[in-house]
Design an enzyme around this catalytic site. Sequence first.
Site, PDB file in Angstrom:
ATOM      1  N   GLY A   1       4.195 -20.543 -26.339  1.00 15.13           N
ATOM      2  CA  GLY A   1       5.373 -20.422 -27.195  1.00 15.13           C
ATOM      3  C   GLY A   1       6.642 -19.987 -26.503  1.00 15.13           C
ATOM      4  O   GLY A   1       7.711 -20.011 -27.110  1.00 15.13           O
TER       5      GLY A   1
ATOM      6  N   GLY B   1       7.812 -21.427 -23.674  1.00 15.98           N
ATOM      7  CA  GLY B   1       8.326 -22.522 -22.851  1.00 15.98           C
ATOM      8  C   GLY B   1       9.409 -23.327 -23.552  1.00 15.98           C
ATOM      9  O   GLY B   1       9.899 -22.959 -24.629  1.00 15.98           O
TER      10      GLY B   1
ATOM     11  N   VAL C   1       9.472 -26.295 -25.189  1.00 17.93           N
ATOM     12  CA  VAL C   1       9.203 -26.798 -26.541  1.00 17.93           C
ATOM     13  C   VAL C   1       8.971 -25.646 -27.506  1.00 17.93           C
ATOM     14  O   VAL C   1       9.420 -25.678 -28.653  1.00 17.93           O
ATOM     15  CB  VAL C   1       8.004 -27.767 -26.529  1.00 17.93           C
ATOM     16  N   GLY C   2       8.302 -24.591 -27.045  1.00 13.73           N
ATOM     17  CA  GLY C   2       8.085 -23.423 -27.895  1.00 13.73           C
ATOM     18  C   GLY C   2       9.392 -22.787 -28.334  1.00 13.73           C
ATOM     19  O   GLY C   2       9.564 -22.425 -29.503  1.00 13.73           O
TER      20      GLY C   2
ATOM     21  N   TYR D   1      -4.738 -32.849 -13.713  1.00 13.34           N
ATOM     22  CA  TYR D   1      -3.999 -32.526 -14.936  1.00 13.34           C
ATOM     23  C   TYR D   1      -4.144 -33.649 -15.958  1.00 13.34           C
ATOM     24  O   TYR D   1      -4.382 -33.401 -17.151  1.00 13.34           O
ATOM     25  CB  TYR D   1      -2.523 -32.322 -14.581  1.00 13.34           C
TER      26      TYR D   1
ATOM     27  N   LYS E   1      -5.857 -33.472 -19.750  1.00 13.98           N
ATOM     28  CA  LYS E   1      -5.077 -33.749 -20.961  1.00 13.98           C
ATOM     29  C   LYS E   1      -5.700 -34.897 -21.767  1.00 13.98           C
ATOM     30  O   LYS E   1      -5.723 -34.859 -22.998  1.00 13.98           O
ATOM     31  CB  LYS E   1      -3.636 -34.092 -20.582  1.00 13.98           C
TER      32      LYS E   1
ATOM     33  N   PRO F   1       4.846 -36.700 -25.909  1.00 14.46           N
ATOM     34  CA  PRO F   1       6.302 -36.830 -25.784  1.00 14.46           C
ATOM     35  C   PRO F   1       6.690 -37.597 -24.527  1.00 14.46           C
ATOM     36  O   PRO F   1       5.966 -37.605 -23.533  1.00 14.46           O
ATOM     37  CB  PRO F   1       6.788 -35.374 -25.678  1.00 14.46           C
TER      38      PRO F   1
END
Length: 318
Positions: free
Chosen positions: A12, A14, A16-17, A139, A143, A166
């Site tokens: 939260g 970062g 986007v957070g 990574y 994901k 995104p």
Amino acid sequence: MGEFKRILVTGGSGLVGKALQIVVQDEKRQDEDWIFVGSKDANLCDLDATRQLFDKHKPTHVIHLAAMVGGLFHNMSHNLDFLRSNLAMNSNVLQVSHEKGVKKVVSCLSTCIFPDKTTYPIDETMIHNGPPHPSNFGYSYAKRMIDVMNQAYHEQHGCLFTSVVPCNVFGPHDNYNLESSHVIPGLIRRLHDVMEAGGSTFTVLGTGKPLRQFIYSLDLARLFLWVLREYDEVAPIILSVDETAEVSIRQLTEELQKAFDFKGEIVFDTTKADGQYKKTASNAKLRKYLPDFKFTPFAVAVKESVDWYKTNSKTARN
């Protein structure tokens, strides 16, 4: 207004957070309680710590943004670390969400998970069609497994766990560390440094020809809220600007020049590699649901991002 939601946002603190915090505060809804947590609040790679976090906050819904991330060269030399850490984190969040009866989880993926060899535009059906780029396979596979786990939890337990993909995100509270930043915050930091030093030349690596789609973090936050409240598919959904909004790195640099009111010269160092020419993503699925969604004009979003950094350069993530 619907049922009361207690929403836990991992990662939260970062980019986007922080954007979610801004949009949620503007809305002032009475039927939602938001909790934003970061790495200091719990080690999500540890199952017991994840359980303790959920026991403390008792979420009904989760937006899972937390991830181990890094720049190109860090990825290349630590693929195993990226694979193990992200697999553990994602597995723990989904397992505990199931155990605690969380009604919905929205996880954040990335366009880098798509196959290295593909056709364009990429869409949601193509995620597992081939191996990702070898530079960040750890990574990327971790994901991708979120999508696999979402489907498995739904099939076996009926869970509504989903994910969003995104395109390139930028905005206030970005990461401006030149070793690990993405293209927009990296260029903002470098041009700001040039101007602070009184320089008259801004050198950009590459030809400026590659094309990219960029989404403003506040637009992405609004779309995240729609996914949380309205999107009920387990299958992932790409959250991207339209294909016609694709811009070249040269066009981006010119917008930054205007936003900074930089009067000097821009030079493209064509001896440096351009990287992938394009990564065009289709937002047809999103447009099917939200045909009239208005994205912030690129020039406006760039100016707001530049102004934020100029004001906060001393305390930003440099």
